[in-house]
Design a protein around this motif. Structure first.
Motif, mmCIF file in Angstrom:
data_model
loop_
_atom_site.group_PDB
_atom_site.id
_atom_site.type_symbol
_atom_site.label_atom_id
_atom_site.label_comp_id
_atom_site.label_asym_id
_atom_site.label_seq_id
_atom_site.Cartn_x
_atom_site.Cartn_y
_atom_site.Cartn_z
ATOM 1 N N VAL A 1 0.854 -1.185 0.000
ATOM 2 C CA VAL A 1 0.000 0.000 0.000
ATOM 3 C C VAL A 1 0.889 1.234 0.000
ATOM 4 C CG1 VAL A 1 -1.803 1.259 1.227
ATOM 5 C CG2 VAL A 1 -1.821 -1.243 1.231
ATOM 6 N N THR A 2 0.718 2.080 -1.018
ATOM 7 C CA THR A 2 1.502 3.306 -1.134
ATOM 8 C C THR A 2 0.565 4.509 -1.129
ATOM 9 O OG1 THR A 2 1.411 3.379 -3.551
ATOM 10 C CG2 THR A 2 3.156 2.044 -2.565
ATOM 11 N N ALA A 3 1.157 5.705 -1.161
ATOM 12 C CA ALA A 3 0.357 6.931 -1.179
ATOM 13 C C ALA A 3 -0.475 7.031 -2.453
ATOM 14 C CB ALA A 3 1.280 8.146 -1.056
ATOM 15 N N ASN A 4 -0.032 6.360 -3.521
ATOM 16 C CA ASN A 4 -0.753 6.401 -4.800
ATOM 17 C C ASN A 4 -1.678 5.207 -4.992
ATOM 18 O OD1 ASN A 4 0.625 8.775 -5.544
ATOM 19 N ND2 ASN A 4 2.397 7.569 -6.224
ATOM 20 N N GLY A 5 -1.866 4.409 -3.949
ATOM 21 C CA GLY A 5 -2.719 3.226 -4.043
ATOM 22 C C GLY A 5 -1.928 1.954 -3.812
ATOM 23 N N THR A 6 -2.544 0.829 -4.100
ATOM 24 C CA THR A 6 -1.905 -0.474 -3.876
ATOM 25 C C THR A 6 -1.026 -0.847 -5.066
ATOM 26 O OG1 THR A 6 -3.812 -1.193 -2.568
ATOM 27 C CG2 THR A 6 -2.293 -2.895 -3.324
#
Length: 419
Positions: free
Chosen positions: A267-272
């Protein structure tokens, strides 16, 4: 009196051993996260099919399946079992034959084969020296070489080889046909150079599987990479062994295809962010079936990449998959209350004597059912709070340090005055 005392001591020791043994057995299985009651155990031998919602909770080796029996005498016994993959069974019998002749007329070339036995055939594999061709062939059968019957007509054989591509489709598949003679007719401008022919009786007995259709799919045409990417979502983690990709495009095509399964995600700031590993490479062709088989792999997400090169992207329908059905063949020697335990990532595969005597197991076994799943209460180790987590201790330590420093300073000042 002494004898009586000794007997009492002996019984106490035996009881302690029994209690210790039971506690050890329960302790052995305390790390299994899930449990389901096994219902309708009436015979010695039974089969138990694993439900779809269990696969995502098993370890990768299927090694954490355990059947426990709590007997009426309050003993806890482990029930031996065999794990079965009810896979497709394929047999391919080579049929002896002799190639009689090779003839031609103004438009076609003919190859005649004589069968050496009376078995039916349904597959012929051909190997040609020619590298680039596109032929529509016919296959005929006869008992006397006078009257011929059509087995295949307008059947397409293709081969093309260049700097980037090397592909051929020269496999004849047809319903069972039983003739003494078979004749292959190839209309061609250039003489076909047949290197080898192989004739077979091919049989496939389907195993147990579950078909899952109309899967949610995201299709992306990447113009920069010149590829089409399909991301396919399964309803749950399943042991997939076949993927079908319906293609709506009606023109001829040949595309390299890469099939991958989800291996990890972040999971990142831009989504999975999803990470995949390759499970199969193949060719998607207008000439062959759009079904791709591979070793059963457990996943809930598939990624399919089709290499378009400079071609127009293909149009796809909804994909479908086949999911393998695993089952347990178990021997129930005692009566009792039976439970299926699973969900232990570190469990090792059990070793049962049953594996050495598989030939003695009856062929047809009564099927068992499973009750509702229960998530077991797992023991969590007591967390000891670090002594310095309490701020009071920090103030106490700082006070002691200040006092020590003050004491040393006072001593030094006194020493200087005395000098």
């Amino acid at each position: 009196m002494k004898l009586l005392k000794k007997m009492k001591n002996k019984h106490i020791i035996t009881l302690l051993f029994c209690l210790f043994g039971t506690a050890t057995i329960f302790a052995q299985f305390e790390k299994y996260q899930y449990m389901r009651p096994i219902e309708n155990v009436k015979e010695t031998w039974h089969e138990l099919e694993l439900p779809d919602d269990i696969y995502g909770k098993l370890n990768r080796q299927y090694a954490d399946l355990r059947i426990l029996n709590l007997t009426p005498e309050k003993d806890t016994l482990e029930v031996p079992y065999l794990l079965n993959l009810n896979a497709e069974t394929i047999t391919k019998d080579a049929i002896p034959f002799e190639q009689l002749n090779q003839t031609q007329n103004a438009n076609s070339y003919f190859f005649t084969f004589e069968m050496k036995n009376k078995k039916a055939i349904n597959q012929i594999l051909l190997n040609f020296q020619n590298e680039n061709f596109d032929w529509k062939i016919a296959l005929e059968g006869s008992q006397n070489q006078k009257e011929w019957f059509t087995v295949l007509e307008d059947y397409r054989l293709v081969s093309f080889k260049n700097r980037r591509t090397n592909y051929s489709f020269t496999e004849l598949n047809f319903p069972n046909a039983q003739y003494t003679f078979f004749r292959l007719k190839i209309p061609a401008s250039e003489a076909p150079k047949l290197i080898k022919a192989s004739i077979y009786q091919y049989n496939s007995v389907p195993g147990k599987f579950r078909q899952v259709e109309n899967l949610p799919t995201t299709i992306t045409d990447d113009k920069n990479e010149k590829e089409t990417v399909l991301e396919i979502i399964l309803p749950e983690v399943l042991p997939v062994f076949e993927l079908t990709l319906p293609v709506k495009t009606d023109y001829d095509f040949y595309r390299k295809i890469l099939i991958q399964e989800l291996s990890d995600s972040t999971v990142t700031a831009n989504g999975t962010q999803y990470y995949y590993k390759t499970i199969h490479r193949d060719v998607l062709s207008s000439l062959e079936k759009k079904e791709f088989k591979f070793k059963a792999t457990r996943t809930q997400r598939l990624k399919v990449t089709i290499e378009n090169k400079d071609n127009q992207p293909l149009e796809f329908g909804n994909p479908s998959i086949k999911s393998a059905v695993y089952s347990l063949t178990a021997r129930f020697n005692e009566k009792g209350d039976f439970q299926l335990l699973y969900g232990n990532e570190r469990a090792l595969k059990p070793q049962y004597d049953l594996a050495q005597f598989a030939s003695t197991i009856p062929e047809k076994l009564p099927l068992l059912t499973l009750g509702k799943e229960t998530k077991r209460a797992m023991k969590t180790p007591d967390v000891v709070e670090p002594i310095f987590a309490n701020p009071i201790w920090l103030w106490v330590i700082m006070g002691v340090i200040i006092l020590l420093l003050g004491g040393f300073t006072f001593k030094m000042m006194t020493s200087e005055k005395m000098k």
